[in-house]
Write a protein that holds these residues in place. Sequence first.
Motif, PDB file in Angstrom:
ATOM      1  N   TYR A 158       0.900  -1.043  -0.059  1.00  0.00           N
ATOM      2  CA  TYR A 158       0.081   0.088  -0.006  1.00  0.00           C
ATOM      3  C   TYR A 158       0.871   1.226  -0.038  1.00  0.00           C
ATOM      4  N   ASP A 159       0.295   2.131  -0.060  1.00  0.00           N
ATOM      5  CA  ASP A 159       1.085   3.464  -0.166  1.00  0.00           C
ATOM      6  C   ASP A 159       1.769   3.977   1.314  1.00  0.00           C
ATOM      7  N   GLN A 160       3.010   3.675   1.596  1.00  0.00           N
ATOM      8  CA  GLN A 160       3.428   3.731   2.686  1.00  0.00           C
ATOM      9  C   GLN A 160       3.511   5.349   3.176  1.00  0.00           C
ATOM     10  N   GLY A 161       3.340   6.118   2.191  1.00  0.00           N
ATOM     11  CA  GLY A 161       3.213   7.605   2.586  1.00  0.00           C
ATOM     12  C   GLY A 161       2.064   8.027   3.044  1.00  0.00           C
ATOM     13  N   LEU A 162       0.969   7.127   3.188  1.00  0.00           N
ATOM     14  CA  LEU A 162      -0.461   7.548   3.718  1.00  0.00           C
ATOM     15  C   LEU A 162      -0.369   7.101   5.267  1.00  0.00           C
ATOM     16  N   LYS A 163       0.285   6.116   5.434  1.00  0.00           N
ATOM     17  CA  LYS A 163       0.271   5.457   7.046  1.00  0.00           C
ATOM     18  C   LYS A 163       1.597   4.813   7.339  1.00  0.00           C
ATOM     19  N   GLY A 165       3.968   2.180   9.241  1.00  0.00           N
ATOM     20  CA  GLY A 165       3.878   1.016   9.519  1.00  0.00           C
ATOM     21  C   GLY A 165       4.425   0.937  11.045  1.00  0.00           C
ATOM     22  N   PRO A 166       4.310  -0.169  11.616  1.00  0.00           N
ATOM     23  CA  PRO A 166       3.963  -1.566  11.004  1.00  0.00           C
ATOM     24  C   PRO A 166       2.483  -1.760  11.063  1.00  0.00           C
ATOM     25  N   PRO A 167       1.996  -2.618   9.953  1.00  0.00           N
ATOM     26  CA  PRO A 167       2.710  -3.180   9.222  1.00  0.00           C
ATOM     27  C   PRO A 167       3.149  -2.456   8.080  1.00  0.00           C
ATOM     28  N   PHE A 168       4.290  -3.227   7.544  1.00  0.00           N
ATOM     29  CA  PHE A 168       4.876  -2.181   6.395  1.00  0.00           C
ATOM     30  C   PHE A 168       4.638  -2.722   5.181  1.00  0.00           C
ATOM     31  N   SER A 169       4.726  -1.637   4.175  1.00  0.00           N
ATOM     32  CA  SER A 169       4.176  -2.301   2.680  1.00  0.00           C
ATOM     33  C   SER A 169       5.597  -2.820   2.140  1.00  0.00           C
ATOM     34  N   ILE A 170       5.144  -4.136   1.579  1.00  0.00           N
ATOM     35  CA  ILE A 170       6.286  -4.719   0.956  1.00  0.00           C
ATOM     36  C   ILE A 170       5.724  -5.540  -0.468  1.00  0.00           C
ATOM     37  N   SER A 171       6.523  -4.769  -1.573  1.00  0.00           N
ATOM     38  CA  SER A 171       5.915  -4.952  -2.928  1.00  0.00           C
ATOM     39  C   SER A 171       6.625  -6.337  -3.388  1.00  0.00           C
ATOM     40  N   PRO A 172       5.880  -7.114  -4.552  1.00  0.00           N
ATOM     41  CA  PRO A 172       6.682  -8.147  -5.010  1.00  0.00           C
ATOM     42  C   PRO A 172       8.210  -7.973  -5.469  1.00  0.00           C
TER      43      PRO A 172
END
Length: 210
Positions: A158-163, A165-172
């Motif tokens: 997800y857009d880490q700039g909006l929230k 973490g954790p949970p942290f955004s991890i892309s493929p």
Amino acid sequence: MEKEFWLQRWQEQQIGFHEGRFNNSLVQYWPQLKTPKAACVFVPLCGKSQDMVFFAEQGMHVIGIELSALAVEAFFQEQDLTPDISQEDELQCYRAGPYTLYCGDVFALHHEHLKDCHWVYDRAALIALPESMRSHYCRQLANILPRPCRSLVITLEYDQGLKAGPPFSISPDSLSELYCEIAEIETLGNCTEEVKGISAIEHSFALTYR
């Protein structure tokens, strides 16, 4: 994250990360992996996850590790089990029924703890770690897991700039960078989830450790 952060979250019962049900992606993809019923599965940063019950219901033995003793004790209480408790090096070990849960730091585990494992189920560990710790964590597991060993890894994007973490955004792509040298990666699929009030994509992967 610092250990005190997670210990405080459990102390204050700020555990929005806890799913009080089986994870949907686990239920969907696990049958495709054709795991033997007598297999042993390792669940890092397990909390009191109901997913451990899912594995036990498949006839599997479950090994978990969790930093908070409150979480470990709550799990056994909720399963109406009284564990035997022993000290193993830096870790406290709780055993009852099909469950062996270690209380302590995941980096204190060594090969002997996981020598019987066939699988790793990671829904809550990798996404709980800041970027600076992820590579160390992935290589720690690769170093102590027996071979052959496979893993079901579930991440959120997800857009880490909006929230924060954790949970942290991890892309493929990020997951590939972490595991490309230590495991073969198979993409299983994805679905949409809500994280802290915003839309996220939940990715599921099957890994085979080299």
